[in-house]
Each structure stands twice: as structure tokens, then as C-alpha cells.
Design a protein around this motif. Structure first.
Motif, PDB file in Angstrom:
ATOM      1  N   VAL A 336       0.787  -1.182  -0.086  1.00 29.38           N
ATOM      2  CA  VAL A 336       0.113   0.237  -0.110  1.00 29.38           C
ATOM      3  C   VAL A 336       0.847   1.332  -0.031  1.00 29.38           C
ATOM      4  O   VAL A 336       0.757   2.198  -0.781  1.00 29.38           O
ATOM      5  CB  VAL A 336      -1.192  -0.013   1.191  1.00 29.38           C
ATOM      6  N   ARG A 337       1.938   1.166   0.812  1.00 28.89           N
ATOM      7  CA  ARG A 337       2.733   2.353   0.829  1.00 28.89           C
ATOM      8  C   ARG A 337       3.590   2.613  -0.591  1.00 28.89           C
ATOM      9  O   ARG A 337       3.687   3.838  -0.832  1.00 28.89           O
ATOM     10  CB  ARG A 337       4.048   2.008   1.869  1.00 28.89           C
ATOM     11  N   LEU A 338       3.682   1.850  -1.009  1.00 30.61           N
ATOM     12  CA  LEU A 338       4.589   1.917  -2.607  1.00 30.61           C
ATOM     13  C   LEU A 338       3.446   2.214  -3.897  1.00 30.61           C
ATOM     14  O   LEU A 338       3.888   2.414  -4.795  1.00 30.61           O
ATOM     15  CB  LEU A 338       5.300   0.853  -2.884  1.00 30.61           C
ATOM     16  N   SER A 339       2.161   2.135  -3.360  1.00 26.12           N
ATOM     17  CA  SER A 339       1.081   2.255  -4.551  1.00 26.12           C
ATOM     18  C   SER A 339       0.760   3.368  -4.672  1.00 26.12           C
ATOM     19  O   SER A 339       0.228   4.090  -3.625  1.00 26.12           O
ATOM     20  CB  SER A 339      -0.017   1.130  -4.245  1.00 26.12           C
ATOM     21  N   PRO A 340       0.529   4.241  -5.849  1.00 27.27           N
ATOM     22  CA  PRO A 340      -0.059   5.469  -5.917  1.00 27.27           C
ATOM     23  C   PRO A 340      -1.533   5.363  -5.876  1.00 27.27           C
ATOM     24  O   PRO A 340      -2.224   4.337  -5.902  1.00 27.27           O
ATOM     25  CB  PRO A 340       0.184   6.008  -7.236  1.00 27.27           C
ATOM     26  N   VAL A 341      -2.080   6.311  -5.121  1.00 26.69           N
ATOM     27  CA  VAL A 341      -3.471   6.222  -4.704  1.00 26.69           C
ATOM     28  C   VAL A 341      -4.501   5.941  -5.755  1.00 26.69           C
ATOM     29  O   VAL A 341      -5.375   5.027  -5.445  1.00 26.69           O
ATOM     30  CB  VAL A 341      -4.103   7.826  -4.165  1.00 26.69           C
TER      31      VAL A 341
END
Length: 473
Positions: A336-341
């Protein structure tokens, strides 16, 4: 903690969720209580039918391939036909195909029907996730996914012990019991769950933002694809619980009941420890957690080479189960941290694909290694793979900037490789991602994971956890 405090914590955990959620939760629990095929297929093929470990691995891989094939089609059905019709079709098809598999004797027929079972059992997962997102308030979704994950592992622990004793009497009875329990799930869905699909508004504005992130964007994201690759290595290790471990125990003279008792420790520990451990690790350094869990997973399975009794096998299960408990929320938080919104769906899809591919590769690898060199070499390979993954996480996260949100902030594991196609605001994406595969049973669960899941949770089991990749609802 005082009894009053425990009661208050339990009440806060289950309160405020709609009645429809609890019927869906009950359906999941019933399904996992009746699980048999995913856990004992390898023993059935090698001990009862007399086939090789390589053939058992091939059948497991075909089961996993069926799940991969059905994921996209089931997602389309969920949105076009609705959640309820998709669940009815998937669960009825699963019951019929599982019953049919129990009567197959020809090796080609067994492999073909196992592929159908994989397709049918996986087809319900997008509908379950979408329905859960539809009926549960955004602020309650993580809690709801955690409770669903708890039901998966509780059912897995009970069914593993019971199915081991059933297998000693009749494998066919196990197939029939699973088919019957799955039909009960279909009846529950038909009688108690209304259609929850949101009405289309015709607005395309929300989709324009997502168009900026394509699958090509994901593939070109080097750091993220490294996470996907490391996730694949971890998934390959955890998948050995459902092909390598039962075959190795069978070759060593242990009974299906022995395997059932040993593997049930996994589900019991997850049910008891997942939430407390997640609370403990949520403020810890995610790099250390991922490195440590990778080493625990690899060497936990590596220690199986020295197991000579059911008790020692159970102790090794304790080691890699702790790794699973730590890895699942931390890995999900990193994804989730590395994924763009506005691209989390595609990023999550690529992540879950790592578990789907592992569900195909791991059974073939374990069967080949056991037949060619013996189970000791398989456990040695697991230790090496865990070490490589730990080194990869250490190098990958050295340059990762600090993030305010803890990596272990989610407690749910994937039982299902497919993500819900129900649109959600960016602030709700983490809840939707909580069903990512794991060990299982999965993944996540991973329900995930299994003839191949989830795993996992799974992950699943994953999801996936491993058991999440099994025939969870």
C-alpha cells in the motif's frame, strides 16, 4: 487483562456490523469447516491412488491455474450479473465439481476435474470481497476483513484435524462432505443475502484519474516489481505446507491424521496470535520485520528436514506460522505504501499475481525435488530461498523514505487473489487491499491457500496465507 476488559474488547470487535455481514461470515466459516480437497489432495493422490509426487504437484498446479483463469471472469460477472448470482453459480459449481472429483479414477480425468474445481472455488472470491465492501461501512471494513480472516483460519484448523480422521476411513466421504457444506453455503446466500451491487450512476469521472496509471506503469516501477519478486519467493516457501509437507510426511510413514494435527497448529496460532502480534509489530521497523519473517519462513521449513515425530513437525509449523503472522500485515503495508492512490487496484493486482504464479510453480517444484532428490533437499531449498528473500528485503528497503503510516497497520490476510471491483474512495483502499493473498489458505487467504491458497492471505491463507488459496468462499 481482566475478564471485563476481555468482554469489552470482544464486544467492540464484533459490534456495529450489519446482519448481512454475519450471514456472509457464517457462509465463510461453514465453507472452511468443510474444506477437505485443498488440504488432503496430495495425500489422496500419493497414498490412496498411488501416484507420484510429481503428478500430485501437477494436479495442484492445474487447480491453481484454474483459479487464475477464473479470477478475471468472476470479477466481470460480479459487476455485470451481481454479487448474489455469482456466489450462487460459483458455490453450486464448486459443490458439483468437488463431488465429481471424488469419483474420478483416470489420471487425466482427475487433473481435468481438479482444474474445474480450482476455477469454481476461486470464482466466488471477487463476489465475496465486493459484497463485503458493499454492506460494511468504510470505517469498519478492516475490522470486517479481519473477522472474515479469523473465520477462515478457525474453520481451517477444525477441518484439518477432522478431515485427517475422515481420510483414514474414506477419502470419498471427505469429498462428499465438502460438496455438501458448499451447498449449504449456497443455500445461505440464496436465503439470507440480498443483492448488494451498487446502482450505476453513469458517471465516468472517477475512472479518469485511474487512467493515468496503467499496468505498464506498474511494470516500469522497479522498486515495486522487486517487492513483487520477493513476494513470489516467500509465497513459494509457504505453498510447501500444502504439497511438500503432506507428501514428505506420507513418505516418512505418517498418516493423514498426523498431517492434519500438525498443520492445524497453523490455523490455531493464527486465530490466537494474529491480532496481538500485529498490534505489537505495527510500530516496528518494517525492514527488520520483513527480513526476520523471511528467515523464519525459510528456516522454519528447513527445520522440517530434522523432524521425526508429529510433535517436531508441529514445532516447525509454529516457526513458519510466526513468520506468516509477521509477514502478512507488514508486506501488505509495504504494498500500500508503494502504490499510488489512483493506481492501487493495478498495483494490488500485480502483487496478488505473484501468489497466483507461486501456486503454479511451487507444487511442480516440490514434486520434482522430492521425486529426484528427496524431501531433505526441498527443505534445504526453502532455507536458501528464505535467505535470498531476506537479503533482498534488506537491500530494497535501505533507501526507502520514512512513512508516517506503520507498515503493519492492517490485520487482515488475503484469502483471495482477486480484488473487489467495487469502486472505493482513496481513503478506503487499504480496507479493500486487506483481502490480498496470503498463505491460504492464500492469497489470504488467501482464503487463501491449498491445492495451491491466499493465503492467503493470502496473501492466503492469502490470500493469502496458504490456506487462503484453498476453496474458501
Amino acid at each position: 487483562m481482566p475478564v471485563a476488559g476481555l468482554r469489552r474488547a470482544a464486544r467492540e470487535t464484533v459490534s456495529g456490523l450489519p446482519r448481512e455481514f454475519w450471514w456472509l461470515w457464517t457462509s465463510t466459516l461453514v465453507n472452511r469447516l468443510g474444506a477437505f480437497v485443498a488440504t488432503f489432495m496430495a495425500l489422496y493422490l500419493t497414498i490412496d491412488r498411488g501416484y507420484s509426487a510429481t503428478y500430485a504437484g501437477l494436479v495442484a498446479a492445474l487447480h491453481g491455474l484454474g483459479g487464475v483463469v477464473s479470477s478475471l471472469g468472476a470479477g466481470v460477472m460480479t459487476d455485470r450479473l451481481g454479487r448474489r448470482p455469482t456466489l450462487l453459480v460459483a458455490q453450486t459449481s464448486t459443490a458439483l465439481s468437488v463431488a465429481l472429483l471424488g469419483f474420478m479414477r483416470d489420471p487425466v480425468a482427475i487433473a481435468a476435474v481438479a482444474f474445474l474445481v480450482g476455477m469454481a472455488s476461486n470464482a466466488s472470491r471477487p463476489a465475496v470481497q465486493a459484497m463485503m465492501a458493499d454492506i460494511v461501512r468504510p470505517e469498519d471494513r478492516i475490522r470486517a476483513f479481519s473477522l472474515n480472516y479469523w473465520a477462515i483460519n478457525l474453520g481451517f484448523a477444525v477441518s484439518s484435524m477432522a478431515a485427517g480422521f475422515i481420510a483414514e476411513v474414506s477419502y470419498l466421504a471427505g469429498f462428499m462432505i465438502e460438496a455438501g457444506m458448499t451447498l449449504v453455503c449456497a443455500v445461505l446466500v440464496f436465503v439470507k443475502l440480498p443483492e448488494s451491487r451498487p446502482q450505476r450512476t453513469g458517471s465516468a469521472g472517477a475512472g479518469d484519474k485511474d487512467a493515468a496509471v496503467s499496468l505498464g506503469t506498474v511494470v516500469r516501477d522497479g522498486r515495486y516489481m522487486s517487492v513483487v519478486g520477493l513476494s513470489f519467493l516467500i509465497a513459494v516457501i509457504f505453498q510447501q505446507a500444502y504439497v511438500g509437507l503432506p507428501v514428505a510426511m506420507g513418505d516418512a510413514g505418517f498418516t493423514p491424521a498426523d498431517f492434519g494435527l500438525a498443520i492445524a497448529v497453523n490455523g490455531i496460532l493464527i486465530v490466537v496470535l494474529q491480532i496481538p502480534v500485529t498490534r505489537f509489530i505495527q510500530h516496528r521497523d518494517p525492514r527488520l520485520l520483513l527480513v526476520g519473517s523471511s528467515l523464519l519462513a525459510g528456516y522454519g521449513f528447513g527445520l522440517t528436514a530434522f523432524a521425526g515425530s508429529v510433535g517436531v513437525f508441529a514445532l516447525t509449523v509454529c516457526v513458519w506460522t510466526l513468520a506468516e503472522i509477521v509477514n502478512a500485515p507488514t508486506q501488505t503495508g509495504l504494498v500500500v505504501r508503494l502504490s499510488p492512490v489512483h493506481g492501487r487496484g493495478r498495483y494490488q493486482g500485480m502483487y496478488t499475481m505473484s501468489w497466483a504464479v507461486a501456486s503454479l510453480v511451487a507444487p511442480l517444484m516440490s514434486g520434482f525435488v522430492i521425486d529426484r532428490w528427496g524431501a531433505e533437499w526441498l527443505w534445504g531449498v526453502c532455507a536458501v530461498v528464505g535467505t535470498v528473500a531476506a537479503a533482498g528485503y534488506w537491500g530494497l528497503m535501505r533507501g526507502l523514505p520514512d512513512d508516517e503510516s506503520p507498515a503493519g497497520s492492517t490485520t487482515a490476510r488475503t484469502e483471495s487473489p482477486a480484488q473487489s471491483e467495487t469502486p472505493a474512495p482513496p481513503s478506503e483502499d487499504l480496507a479493500a487491499s486487506a483481502e490480498a493473498p496470503a498463505l491460504s489458505k492464500a492469497p489470504v487467504a488467501s482464503d487463501a491457500p491449498a491445492l495451491s491458497g491466499t493465503p492467503v492471505a493470502g496473501p492466503g491463507r492469502a490470500e493469502g496465507g496458504p490456506e487462503a488459496e484453498a476453496s474458501a468462499v
